[in-house]
Design a protein around this motif. Structure first.
Motif, PDB file in Angstrom:
ATOM      1  N   ILE A   1       0.682  -1.283   0.031  1.00  0.00           N
ATOM      2  CA  ILE A   1       0.170   0.103  -0.064  1.00  0.00           C
ATOM      3  C   ILE A   1       0.790   1.164  -0.041  1.00  0.00           C
ATOM      4  CG2 ILE A   1      -1.673   1.451   1.351  1.00  0.00           C
ATOM      5  CD1 ILE A   1      -2.955  -1.246  -0.178  1.00  0.00           C
ATOM      6  N   GLY A   2       2.023   1.228   0.658  1.00  0.00           N
ATOM      7  CA  GLY A   2       2.836   2.425   0.777  1.00  0.00           C
ATOM      8  C   GLY A   2       3.234   2.305   2.355  1.00  0.00           C
TER       9      GLY A   2
ATOM     10  N   LYS B   1       3.298  12.236   2.884  1.00  0.00           N
ATOM     11  CA  LYS B   1       3.964  11.141   2.523  1.00  0.00           C
ATOM     12  C   LYS B   1       4.956  10.850   4.000  1.00  0.00           C
ATOM     13  CE  LYS B   1       1.814  10.727  -1.051  1.00  0.00           C
ATOM     14  NZ  LYS B   1       0.812   9.733  -1.320  1.00  0.00           N
TER      15      LYS B   1
ATOM     16  N   THR C   1      -8.142  -2.875   0.001  1.00  0.00           N
ATOM     17  CA  THR C   1      -7.016  -2.508  -0.375  1.00  0.00           C
ATOM     18  C   THR C   1      -7.157  -1.035  -1.410  1.00  0.00           C
ATOM     19  OG1 THR C   1      -6.019  -4.833  -0.423  1.00  0.00           O
ATOM     20  CG2 THR C   1      -4.979  -3.168  -1.791  1.00  0.00           C
ATOM     21  N   LEU C   2      -8.272  -1.155  -2.134  1.00  0.00           N
ATOM     22  CA  LEU C   2      -8.700  -0.116  -3.095  1.00  0.00           C
ATOM     23  C   LEU C   2      -8.779   1.247  -2.324  1.00  0.00           C
ATOM     24  CD1 LEU C   2      -9.079   0.776  -5.864  1.00  0.00           C
ATOM     25  CD2 LEU C   2     -11.448   0.196  -5.461  1.00  0.00           C
TER      26      LEU C   2
ATOM     27  N   TYR D   1       0.826   3.773   5.357  1.00  0.00           N
ATOM     28  CA  TYR D   1      -0.271   3.112   5.774  1.00  0.00           C
ATOM     29  C   TYR D   1      -0.403   1.573   5.741  1.00  0.00           C
ATOM     30  CZ  TYR D   1      -2.382   7.771   5.123  1.00  0.00           C
ATOM     31  OH  TYR D   1      -2.747   9.040   5.522  1.00  0.00           O
ATOM     32  N   TYR D   2       0.662   1.115   5.438  1.00  0.00           N
ATOM     33  CA  TYR D   2       0.805  -0.339   5.284  1.00  0.00           C
ATOM     34  C   TYR D   2       0.367  -1.177   6.610  1.00  0.00           C
ATOM     35  CZ  TYR D   2       2.626  -5.069   4.723  1.00  0.00           C
ATOM     36  OH  TYR D   2       2.948  -6.520   4.466  1.00  0.00           O
TER      37      TYR D   2
ATOM     38  N   TRP E   1      -3.286  -0.960   7.234  1.00  0.00           N
ATOM     39  CA  TRP E   1      -3.999  -1.797   6.395  1.00  0.00           C
ATOM     40  C   TRP E   1      -3.770  -3.299   6.836  1.00  0.00           C
ATOM     41  CZ3 TRP E   1      -1.296  -5.364   3.151  1.00  0.00           C
ATOM     42  CH2 TRP E   1      -2.168  -6.131   2.390  1.00  0.00           C
TER      43      TRP E   1
ATOM     44  N   ALA F   1      -5.398   2.411  -1.050  1.00  0.00           N
ATOM     45  CA  ALA F   1      -4.715   2.847  -2.133  1.00  0.00           C
ATOM     46  C   ALA F   1      -5.090   4.294  -2.419  1.00  0.00           C
ATOM     47  CB  ALA F   1      -4.664   1.922  -3.268  1.00  0.00           C
TER      48      ALA F   1
ATOM     49  N   GLU G   1      -3.936   6.674  -0.026  1.00  0.00           N
ATOM     50  CA  GLU G   1      -2.331   6.776  -0.047  1.00  0.00           C
ATOM     51  C   GLU G   1      -1.998   7.858  -1.129  1.00  0.00           C
ATOM     52  OE1 GLU G   1       1.818   6.189   0.459  1.00  0.00           O
ATOM     53  OE2 GLU G   1       0.147   5.270   1.687  1.00  0.00           O
ATOM     54  N   ARG G   2      -2.845   7.632  -2.178  1.00  0.00           N
ATOM     55  CA  ARG G   2      -2.567   8.674  -3.457  1.00  0.00           C
ATOM     56  C   ARG G   2      -2.904   9.850  -3.200  1.00  0.00           C
ATOM     57  NH1 ARG G   2      -1.847   8.074  -8.625  1.00  0.00           N
ATOM     58  NH2 ARG G   2      -2.740   9.935 -10.086  1.00  0.00           N
TER      59      ARG G   2
END
Length: 340
Positions: free
Chosen positions: A76-77, A149, A136-137, A80-81, A84, A140, A143-144
């Motif tokens: 995910i990044g 960040k 997950t969506l 936030y991993y 998540w 994501a 995250e985007r």
């Protein structure tokens, strides 16, 4: 090292292979010691608070371990991993199974036959996949479009992590928490009480409880007292495991106890001697042949599955040298480990 540092090392290394665990623990211990010393010398922390401040500075142990072990948290990044992953594991642990069980019950009630099992499994798998995909969506998307960040170690801020949340060190002499023992004894007591209570009627007819027993009263000549004795032995065995931990002898005893329960119960059920004739007579008009077959398979599979799982769990713990408390990791300074 103090217990707080030991707990941090345990949390950071417990998911790693044994080959990496010792090296990472040693490196982390040196880094923590250097950080503590630097904070004290610079005046950023007092000697009493330097250790806790150093652990806060290092961040979440899982995120830090990922940077050490070449396992970047990039699905995910890094920001936030961990959030998540924790939410995904929590939801997947019960949502698909619950939906599958409810669906199977509904299909059986509506007259479904043996195909109910396959349908329920398919529904459970579909729910698990859909749950993982949509969760997950969502992450994501967050995250985007989140302007902030961060690195893996900054995930601690997202989780609101503090050193007080570190897991307790496993205890070699008491591998099972007292609450687990109490819960097991309570369930065994409920099982024993049920065996007695069901004899006075478990069927509701017209909104009132009837005196129809669930189990055949003839079983009181031997098998029901046998099960009560077996429950007492299980309770004594649970206390023994709490005090003595798992080994191969105890694992074998556990297999014998599970077999001593599963084999007679399944045999009595297949022979048609487990349920009382009165109970069967009341239930049969509401079930067709396929529904009876499905329920029978589910009952037998449930008994065998639970007992097999418990037996295998004991074998695995014995193979590992004991229960949760026998996990080997640098920093475990329990008296039993130190004596070896």
């Amino acid at each position: 090292m103090t217990e707080l540092t030991d707990r941090y090392l345990f949390a950071a290394t417990r998911s790693l292979p044994a080959a990496q665990r010792e090296e990472l623990s040693r490196d982390l211990a040196e880094r923590i010691a250097d950080t503590i010393e630097a904070r004290v010398e610079s005046g950023a922390s007092t000697p009493e608070t330097a250790e806790r401040d150093a652990l806060v500075e290092l961040g979440h142990p899982a995120a830090l371990a990922a940077t050490y072990s070449d396992r970047p948290l990039v699905l995910i990044g890094p920001r936030y991993y961990l959030t998540w992953k924790r939410l995904l594991v929590f939801l997947e642990s019960f949502v698909p199974a619950t939906v599958a069980a409810v669906s199977a019950l509904g299909l059986v009630i509506s007259g479904g036959g043996w195909e109910v099992i396959g349908s329920a499994i398919g529904i459970g798998i579909s729910v698990a996949v859909q749950l993982a995909f949509w969760l997950t969506l969502v992450f994501a998307f967050i995250e985007r479009y989140d302007p902030g960040k961060g690195s893996a170690t900054e995930a601690a801020d997202t989780l609101g992590w503090t050193p007080e949340q570190l897991p307790q060190l496993p205890e070699l002499r008491r591998p099972h928490r007292r609450s687990d023992l109490v819960a097991g004894l309570v369930w065994l007591a409920i099982a024993a009480a049920f065996l007695v209570w069901q004899q006075f009627g478990i069927v509701w007819i017209g909104g009132e409880r009837s005196s129809v027993p669930l189990l055949d009263p003839d079983l009181w000549s031997f098998w029901l007292p046998y099960l009560l004795v077996l429950i007492a032995l299980e309770a004594a065995f649970a206390v023994w495991i709490y005090r003595a931990d798992w080994n191969w002898a105890n694992a074998i005893v556990n297999v014998v106890l599970n077999a001593a329960f599963a084999i007679p119960v399944v045999w009595l059920f297949i022979e048609g001697r487990l349920l009382s004739p009165e109970f069967v007579a009341l239930v049969e008009p509401h079930l067709d042949a396929d529904a009876e077959w499905v329920l029978s398979v589910l009952f037998v599979a449930g008994i065998v599955g639970v007992c097999a799982w418990d037996a295998i769990d004991g074998i695995i713990k014995a193979a590992r040298g004991g229960g949760r408390g026998t996990l080997s990791f640098p920093g475990n300074r329990s008296p039993q480990r130190a004596a070896r």
